[in-house]
Design a protein around this motif. Structure first.
Motif, PDB file in Angstrom:
ATOM      1  N   GLY A 204      -9.447-151.775 -13.257  1.00 37.11           N
ATOM      2  CA  GLY A 204      -9.769-152.852 -14.942  1.00 37.11           C
ATOM      3  C   GLY A 204     -11.196-153.875 -14.317  1.00 37.11           C
ATOM      4  N   LYS A 205     -11.913-153.560 -13.008  1.00 37.10           N
ATOM      5  CA  LYS A 205     -13.445-154.064 -13.083  1.00 37.10           C
ATOM      6  C   LYS A 205     -14.527-153.529 -13.168  1.00 37.10           C
ATOM      7  CE  LYS A 205      -9.807-156.242  -9.939  1.00 37.10           C
ATOM      8  NZ  LYS A 205     -10.115-157.140 -10.219  1.00 37.10           N
ATOM      9  N   LEU A 206     -14.250-153.837 -14.521  1.00 37.03           N
ATOM     10  CA  LEU A 206     -15.610-153.289 -15.117  1.00 37.03           C
ATOM     11  C   LEU A 206     -16.395-154.237 -16.567  1.00 37.03           C
ATOM     12  CD1 LEU A 206     -15.856-151.358 -17.485  1.00 37.03           C
ATOM     13  CD2 LEU A 206     -15.879-150.184 -15.487  1.00 37.03           C
ATOM     14  N   ILE A 207     -16.891-155.136 -16.512  1.00 33.54           N
ATOM     15  CA  ILE A 207     -17.028-155.456 -17.869  1.00 33.54           C
ATOM     16  C   ILE A 207     -17.696-154.423 -18.592  1.00 33.54           C
ATOM     17  CG2 ILE A 207     -18.371-157.511 -19.286  1.00 33.54           C
ATOM     18  CD1 ILE A 207     -18.670-158.402 -16.531  1.00 33.54           C
ATOM     19  N   PHE A 208     -17.587-154.110 -20.095  1.00 30.31           N
ATOM     20  CA  PHE A 208     -17.865-152.496 -20.502  1.00 30.31           C
ATOM     21  C   PHE A 208     -19.613-152.986 -20.864  1.00 30.31           C
ATOM     22  CE2 PHE A 208     -18.336-149.984 -24.110  1.00 30.31           C
ATOM     23  CZ  PHE A 208     -18.294-148.704 -23.533  1.00 30.31           C
ATOM     24  N   LEU A 209     -19.104-154.639 -21.811  1.00 32.18           N
ATOM     25  CA  LEU A 209     -20.352-154.223 -22.559  1.00 32.18           C
ATOM     26  C   LEU A 209     -21.951-154.948 -21.803  1.00 32.18           C
ATOM     27  CD1 LEU A 209     -21.600-154.986 -25.224  1.00 32.18           C
ATOM     28  CD2 LEU A 209     -21.251-157.591 -25.018  1.00 32.18           C
ATOM     29  N   THR A 210     -22.333-155.545 -20.883  1.00 25.63           N
ATOM     30  CA  THR A 210     -22.254-156.090 -19.641  1.00 25.63           C
ATOM     31  C   THR A 210     -22.784-154.626 -18.708  1.00 25.63           C
ATOM     32  OG1 THR A 210     -21.527-157.906 -19.016  1.00 25.63           O
ATOM     33  CG2 THR A 210     -23.458-156.748 -18.067  1.00 25.63           C
ATOM     34  N   GLY A 211     -22.114-153.661 -18.650  1.00 31.07           N
ATOM     35  CA  GLY A 211     -22.637-152.449 -18.214  1.00 31.07           C
ATOM     36  C   GLY A 211     -23.765-151.137 -19.448  1.00 31.07           C
ATOM     37  N   LEU A 212     -22.800-151.144 -20.729  1.00 28.87           N
ATOM     38  CA  LEU A 212     -23.761-150.608 -21.427  1.00 28.87           C
ATOM     39  C   LEU A 212     -24.867-150.885 -21.701  1.00 28.87           C
ATOM     40  CD1 LEU A 212     -22.653-148.181 -23.278  1.00 28.87           C
ATOM     41  CD2 LEU A 212     -22.057-149.704 -25.310  1.00 28.87           C
ATOM     42  N   THR A 213     -24.640-151.857 -21.995  1.00 31.72           N
ATOM     43  CA  THR A 213     -26.409-152.542 -22.315  1.00 31.72           C
ATOM     44  C   THR A 213     -27.493-152.588 -21.072  1.00 31.72           C
ATOM     45  OG1 THR A 213     -25.520-154.543 -22.949  1.00 31.72           O
ATOM     46  CG2 THR A 213     -27.607-154.840 -22.633  1.00 31.72           C
ATOM     47  N   MET A 214     -27.418-152.896 -19.469  1.00 32.54           N
ATOM     48  CA  MET A 214     -27.782-151.980 -18.542  1.00 32.54           C
ATOM     49  C   MET A 214     -28.157-150.785 -18.628  1.00 32.54           C
ATOM     50  SD  MET A 214     -27.017-153.251 -14.528  1.00 32.54           S
ATOM     51  CE  MET A 214     -28.473-154.762 -14.615  1.00 32.54           C
ATOM     52  N   GLY A 215     -27.121-150.273 -18.936  1.00 34.70           N
ATOM     53  CA  GLY A 215     -26.861-148.283 -19.064  1.00 34.70           C
ATOM     54  C   GLY A 215     -28.253-147.778 -19.708  1.00 34.70           C
ATOM     55  N   ILE A 216     -27.971-148.426 -21.290  1.00 26.32           N
ATOM     56  CA  ILE A 216     -28.867-148.069 -21.394  1.00 26.32           C
ATOM     57  C   ILE A 216     -30.408-148.171 -21.581  1.00 26.32           C
ATOM     58  CG2 ILE A 216     -29.919-148.105 -24.170  1.00 26.32           C
ATOM     59  CD1 ILE A 216     -27.163-148.727 -25.113  1.00 26.32           C
ATOM     60  N   ALA A 217     -30.629-149.368 -20.882  1.00 27.97           N
ATOM     61  CA  ALA A 217     -31.627-149.115 -20.236  1.00 27.97           C
ATOM     62  C   ALA A 217     -32.423-148.243 -19.692  1.00 27.97           C
ATOM     63  CB  ALA A 217     -32.721-150.899 -19.849  1.00 27.97           C
ATOM     64  N   MET A 218     -31.311-148.291 -18.703  1.00 30.38           N
ATOM     65  CA  MET A 218     -31.435-147.297 -17.483  1.00 30.38           C
ATOM     66  C   MET A 218     -31.689-145.428 -17.847  1.00 30.38           C
ATOM     67  SD  MET A 218     -28.119-147.924 -14.147  1.00 30.38           S
ATOM     68  CE  MET A 218     -28.485-149.345 -13.475  1.00 30.38           C
ATOM     69  N   LEU A 219     -30.697-145.371 -18.645  1.00 28.47           N
ATOM     70  CA  LEU A 219     -31.725-144.052 -19.263  1.00 28.47           C
ATOM     71  C   LEU A 219     -32.295-143.788 -19.932  1.00 28.47           C
ATOM     72  CD1 LEU A 219     -28.559-143.721 -22.141  1.00 28.47           C
ATOM     73  CD2 LEU A 219     -28.541-142.799 -19.952  1.00 28.47           C
TER      74      LEU A 219
END
Length: 260
Positions: A204-219
């Motif tokens: 449980g050591k992650l923040i989904f929305l933050t990771g998704l936001t950065m991850g989309i840009a990373m795509l």
């Protein structure tokens, strides 16, 4: 520090720009975490949550760049079939044992290793310019399997520079040029990212929305970076590898000195 569950427009903009740039660099030579992780920490996210969130975004990035290299045929299928599960297993164990090894010890070791890699690549002008790959041999596989496991373990435990280590391993040990080495390295880095991400999810050591936001840009950054690496070839990847390596060394030395 806060967990940053709420994202305003300025934070989204920062995550988008940082995510794109870090993934662009990471897809070519590794080292994107040098940019993305400090950015997350700088936003005030708890370190453990920052690590997990960064792994989520990084997994999206490495998956995208891996698929790009695969679609362009810039990888070795047989070797990746062997080493992918090795990298995965190493990272899984590394992420599980992160609390049992003093990070200071690992940080010093990584600085030394990165410095040696930088000097070797800088001095050997022809290093990675031409492919010397003669096929998989018992010797290369005998060294490749344990080294891949160790790099995967390192990624699960600590992380910075993992992609660069994989690229260097592919070029030095197996004799690939920098472009094929980058393709193989991204696939192995995806394996280690995925394994570590699974551990962070279970904990449980992650923040989904933050990771998704950065991850989309990373795509977008990962796809573009991989295509640029393939198109421009070694003349682009090699100097970028050197720049990322010396940047990573400098950052880690700075942190070692001023955090003690």
């Amino acid at each position: 520090m806060t967990r940053l569950f709420e994202l305003d427009l300025s934070t989204i903009a920062i995550l988008t720009v940082i995510g794109f740039i870090s993934a662009f660099i990471d897809s070519c030579v590794g080292g994107g975490g040098l940019i993305s992780l400090p950015a997350l920490l700088g936003l005030g996210i708890d370190p453990y949550y920052a690590l997990g969130t960064n792994k989520m975004a990084g997994t999206m990035s490495s998956a995208t760049s891996s698929m790009t290299f695969i679609s362009l045929g810039k990888y070795d299928r047989k070797l990746m079939t062997i080493l992918f599960p090795v990298s995965f297993a190493g990272a899984l164990i590394g992420a599980k044992t992160v609390l049992f090894i003093p990070p200071e010890v690992l940080r010093i070791l990584v600085i030394v290793m990165m410095a040696l890699i930088f000097v070797y690549t800088l001095v050997n002008k022809k290093f990675g310019r031409e492919a010397r790959f003669k096929g998989i041999t018992p010797i290369t596989l005998g060294w490749g399997i344990p080294l891949t496991f160790l790099i995967g373990f390192y990624d699960g435990f600590f992380g910075p520079g993992t992609g660069s280590f994989f690229v260097f391993l592919m070029v030095l040990l197996f004799g690939f040029d920098f472009v094929i080495g980058a393709g193989n390295g991204r696939i192995l880095n995806f394996a280690s990212n995925l394994a570590a991400l699974l551990v962070f999810i279970l904990e449980g050591k992650l923040i989904f929305l933050t990771g998704l936001t950065m991850g989309i840009a990373m795509l977008a950054g990962a796809s573009l970076g991989a295509r640029v690496a393939v198109k421009t070839g070694v003349r682009y990847v090699r100097p970028l590898f050197l720049i990322v390596s010396i940047s990573l060394i400098s950052k880690m030395v700075y942190e070692l000195i001023f955090s003690s």
